[in-house]
Design an enzyme around this catalytic site. Structure first.
Site, PDB file in Angstrom:
ATOM      1  N   VAL A   1       0.853  -1.187   0.000  1.00 12.47           N
ATOM      2  CA  VAL A   1       0.000   0.000   0.000  1.00 12.47           C
ATOM      3  C   VAL A   1       0.892   1.241   0.000  1.00 12.47           C
ATOM      4  O   VAL A   1       2.008   1.200   0.490  1.00 12.47           O
ATOM      5  CB  VAL A   1      -0.958   0.036   1.210  1.00 12.47           C
ATOM      6  CG1 VAL A   1      -1.976  -1.070   1.122  1.00 12.47           C
ATOM      7  CG2 VAL A   1      -0.197  -0.061   2.525  1.00 12.47           C
ATOM      8  N   CYS A   2       0.392   2.350  -0.568  1.00 10.79           N
ATOM      9  CA  CYS A   2       1.210   3.549  -0.721  1.00 10.79           C
ATOM     10  C   CYS A   2       0.313   4.777  -0.857  1.00 10.79           C
ATOM     11  O   CYS A   2      -0.890   4.663  -1.070  1.00 10.79           O
ATOM     12  CB  CYS A   2       2.096   3.469  -1.972  1.00 10.79           C
ATOM     13  SG  CYS A   2       3.292   2.133  -1.936  1.00 10.79           S
ATOM     14  N   THR A   3       0.939   5.958  -0.758  1.00 13.83           N
ATOM     15  CA  THR A   3       0.288   7.220  -1.098  1.00 13.83           C
ATOM     16  C   THR A   3       1.223   8.005  -2.001  1.00 13.83           C
ATOM     17  O   THR A   3       2.397   8.185  -1.670  1.00 13.83           O
ATOM     18  CB  THR A   3      -0.021   8.059   0.157  1.00 13.83           C
ATOM     19  OG1 THR A   3      -0.878   7.316   1.029  1.00 13.83           O
ATOM     20  CG2 THR A   3      -0.701   9.369  -0.223  1.00 13.83           C
TER      21      THR A   3
END
Length: 292
Positions: free
Chosen positions: A39-41
């Protein structure tokens, strides 16, 4: 499996295993983990002068062992000492710069100085990366590994437009989000990919009030999973900051706001295409902090 990977990635992985002493199977696993789950932003913002700032939090290690004593994810903490900034050169000239994990031959975060910036986020799908990998092993699927594509683009594309086309049209083994920034006002987009198609691209449009684009791990036209809503607080912070005050410092502050910063966050990278700069920070999220 190693011999089914394309050149030069297969030979590089063999070389890393031989030189480091890490078993080849473990080195290979490190190099395909992004195709499976993370998961990332990522975001690209345009300041009032038309300069583009591209930044990302790299979050990894969900469901891979929770350390009750230290309140942290086991794999996340093991990856932090492996974070490196790399300057890729050809004939002693910089081709691109990247933040990476030592021993990882693909690219997740990078800048071709003064030309474009690129990050990649996981896209969850029932037709996910593990299916693509299985079909690859069985010889039933053609397509490119996501992180090999991003490295190829950073290494060979000569413009924002060329990078955008390659990321939009190339067949993939796994669905993905590519967050791309150029070197001119208005050049930024989120490319939402299935394994075969570009779905509902989102473009920067300052005239329409869209002075930034921001992606976590959910399609931008859908609501994020209620258990993992990093998008809403991140956008709230960006809107409160306003375009007039956007800068490397304020973008870093946005990515330091919980739960955008969380127990999975290994590093934050900040890139400015006009200056050709890339800087990274290994992160820690003191408790109380969301696990993701």
């Amino acid at each position: 499996m190693i011999d089914t990977l394309p050149y030069p990635f297969n030979e590089e992985i063999k070389g890393i295993a031989a030189t480091s002493g890490v078993p080849l199977g473990e080195t290979l696993l490190l190099n395909i983990f992004y195709e499976v789950f993370t998961v990332c932003t990522s975001l690209v913002a345009e300041d009032p002068h038309g300069n583009l700032i591209h930044a990302r939090n790299m979050d990894f290690g969900l469901f891979m062992g929770w350390d009750m004593k230290n309140q942290s994810w086991v794999i996340t903490e093991k990856l932090k000492p492996l974070v490196v900034n790399v300057d890729f050169r050809r004939r002693n000239n910089t081709v691109f710069k990247s933040t990476n994990f030592a021993g990882y031959v693909g690219m997740l975060t990078g800048i071709q100085p003064h030309v474009f910036t690129l990050t990649m986020n996981e896209r969850f799908s029932l037709d996910g990366g593990y299916i693509g990998i299985l079909e690859w092993i069985l010889g039933k699927r053609d397509g490119m590994w996501m992180s090999f594509l991003t490295r190829s683009v950073l290494e060979n594309a000569t413009s924002y437009a060329e990078a955008k086309k390659l990321l939009s049209d190339t067949k993939l083994l796994a669905p993905a989000y590519f967050i791309l920034g150029g070197n001119q006002s208005g050049e930024a987009c989120i490319i939402t990919r299935s394994r075969t198609h570009n779905l509902n691209p989102l473009e920067l449009d300052v005239k329409q009030g869209r002075w930034y684009v921001l992606e976590t791990n959910y399609d931008h036209w859908k609501e994020p999973l209620f258990l993992d809503n990093r998008r809403t607080p991140a956008m709230k912070c960006m809107n409160r900051t306003t375009q007039a005050n956007i800068s490397i410092k304020t973008v870093y502050d946005v990515l330091s706001t919980k739960p955008v910063l969380n127990k999975l966050t290994a590093y934050t990278t900040l890139m400015e295409v006009s200056k050709g700069t890339l800087e990274s920070y290994i992160r820690d999220c003191p408790s109380p902090c969301m696990p993701w």
